[in-house]
Design a protein around this motif. Structure first.
Motif, mmCIF file in Angstrom:
data_model
loop_
_atom_site.group_PDB
_atom_site.id
_atom_site.type_symbol
_atom_site.label_atom_id
_atom_site.label_comp_id
_atom_site.label_asym_id
_atom_site.label_seq_id
_atom_site.Cartn_x
_atom_site.Cartn_y
_atom_site.Cartn_z
ATOM 1 N N SER A 348 0.989 -1.202 0.011
ATOM 2 C CA SER A 348 -0.001 -0.144 -0.094
ATOM 3 C C SER A 348 0.887 1.306 -0.211
ATOM 4 N N THR A 369 -6.635 3.747 -3.509
ATOM 5 C CA THR A 369 -7.018 3.856 -2.039
ATOM 6 C C THR A 369 -8.150 2.625 -1.816
ATOM 7 N N SER A 372 -6.859 -0.629 -2.148
ATOM 8 C CA SER A 372 -5.722 -1.284 -1.529
ATOM 9 C C SER A 372 -6.267 -1.700 -0.199
ATOM 10 N N THR A 373 -7.394 -1.016 0.220
ATOM 11 C CA THR A 373 -8.032 -1.292 1.614
ATOM 12 C C THR A 373 -9.012 -2.404 1.403
#
Length: 478
Positions: A348, A369, A372-373
């Motif tokens: 990340s 984002t 990646s989460t």
């Protein structure tokens, strides 16, 4: 496999590269260099530096001298490490000298150890000459997963292997490197039984030969994770190379693991608590074995359990392909890499680019984002991400399950349920009671949320689109 000699095999003196040359010195690297090659057609002139002397042919047929061949492989290793941000100055890297699908071939982890040692040595020299000494130097440790509990080999062979590994590591300086020996049976709680007995009992409950082989591989990874967590390591480095990945691609396809396949063929894998990196991702096994011969790197045939079932058949098939054309392993790997990787196949952006060169920072700063989460639901045993149907089955089981055994079963992917779980469902309770607590304690009735299901459905649609686009591209080419 043998390089062509200038004399046509008749023998032209003590330095002749022909195997039939009288008086040839079998132990001299220079002579062995003339006979070993990755592909037929090695020449006597390096194609890179135009230097004289014997050269070896690598994949593609380009002849290289010893120095250029070594630089060629080290360049691949270093590029993989730097371009994928595998190692930061603050990291402590645990190199698996045993414990991966390809680590049973001693040349691969040996070369990885040599190359990461050279990078560490250069970092130490830069730190010592730096005025500020602001950046620390990453640490390196070595892990050896001891599978002697499953082996019929004499005990002295294991002792010899461990002593050889200690000798290899102690010869590398500067940089203190600790060696960790992890018996595979230590993953199991003893209770009223011996740990080795519990390990053998759980393997005895697995009917499928391929399933037993895959289960041992899962235990190796779990052992590496345990060793890394207990000793403060932040990365696990495997010696898996392009040849090993090519075998895995074919075996995973045969076993119906196509959905999770993209997760296993990337440079970086952060689905584990301690991320796993593959710096030899682009190197062939033959190249690495040849480098050990040319550089006289001391190796030790490790004592991992041999592969069996489908994995053994695929390994034999890839070996035959390699003899015909070594580049086919790269072809298999490139084909698999056309599949979109999972979000956990890269680090990340949160603070990770701080130690990267400025030219590489945009690659990690531009990470989506939301992507990646995203949290994948992983198989209880093998760690494979769940497909849409598997996650739907998990959701349905959660709503109607009356026993925790049902949840354990639903948390296993279809491949593990078919190959690893016992055939008799009434033995499931005993089987799961024998598994390492690290696995069974992860089962949480609330672990799979509806939002995860929606996200996974979207990802599955994207996966299908990738396949369709790829097939259309192939039709256009043809």
């Amino acid at each position: 496999m043998a390089a062509a000699s200038a004399c046509g095999g008749a023998g032209c003196g003590p330095h002749c590269s022909s195997p039939s040359a009288a008086g040839a010195e079998e132990g001299a690297p220079a002579e062995r260099m003339g006979r070993l090659s990755i592909a037929a057609g090695a020449t006597t002139t390096c194609g890179k530096c135009d230097g004289g002397g014997p050269a070896v042919a690598v994949s593609g047929g380009a002849g290289m001298c010893r120095e250029c061949f070594r630089a060629y492989l080290f360049g691949k290793f270093k590029l993989a490490v730097t371009s994928n941000a595998m190692v930061r100055p603050t990291d402590a890297v645990l190199l698996a000298f045993s414990g991966g699908p390809a680590s049973s071939v001693a040349a691969q982890p040996r070369v990885a150890l040599q190359f990461i040692h050279e990078m560490q040595s250069k970092a130490i020299q830069s730190w010592e000459t730096s005025n500020s000494q602001a950046l620390p130097v990453f640490g390196v440790g070595i892990a050896f997963v001891d599978e002697s509990a499953l082996s019929v080999r004499p005990e002295h062979e294991t002792e010899t292997a461990t002593e050889d590994i200690k000798s290899i590591v102690s010869s590398l300086s500067p940089g203190n490197k600790q060696v960790h020996f992890a018996p595979l049976e230590d993953l199991f709680s003893s209770g009223s039984k011996d740990k080795a007995a519990r390990l053998k009992e759980v393997l005895g409950m697995i009917d499928d030969e391929t399933g037993r082989d895959d289960f041992v591989q899962c235990l190796r990874m779990l052992s590496l994770q345990k060793t890394a967590l207990e000793n403060g390591y932040t990365k696990i480095m495997l010696g898996t190379c392009a040849s090993g990945i090519a075998c895995h691609v074919l075996s995973a396809t045969v076993k119906g693991q196509g959905y999770s396949l993209p997760a296993d063929v990337q440079y970086v894998d952060t689905r584990w608590e301690v991320p796993v990196v593959l710096p030899l991702h682009d190197c062939l096994a033959q190249e690495l074995s040849l480098l050990c011969v040319l550089d006289s790197l001391k190796t030790q045939q490790l004592l991992d359990s041999p592969c069996s079932g489908i994995n053994s058949l695929v390994a034999s098939f890839v070996s035959r392909l390699r003899e015909e054309n070594p580049s086919r392993e790269h072809t298999i790997l490139r084909t698999a890499q056309k599949l979109k990787p999972f979000p956990f196949n890269k680090f990340s952006a949160n603070g990770y680019h701080d130690f990267l060169p400025s030219r590489l920072r945009p690659k990690f700063q531009n990470v989506d984002t939301n992507e990646s989460t995203f949290s994948e639901i992983l198989c209880l045993i093998c760690g494979s991400p769940f497909s849409e149907s598997e996650l739907q089955n998990l959701e349905n089981t959660k709503h109607k399950a009356q026993k925790k055994i049902d949840l354990y079963t639903a948390h296993c992917c279809q491949s593990c349920r078919f190959q690893i779980l016992p055939a008799a469902t009434d033995t499931y309770a005993h089987f799961f009671s024998l598994l390492p607590k690290f696995w069974t304690e992860k089962v949480d009735p609330a672990s799979a949320s509806n939002s995860s299901l929606s996200a996974l459905i979207l990802r599955t649609v994207s996966f299908r689109d990738q396949i369709e686009d790829y097939l259309l591209e192939e039709d256009d080419v043809n």
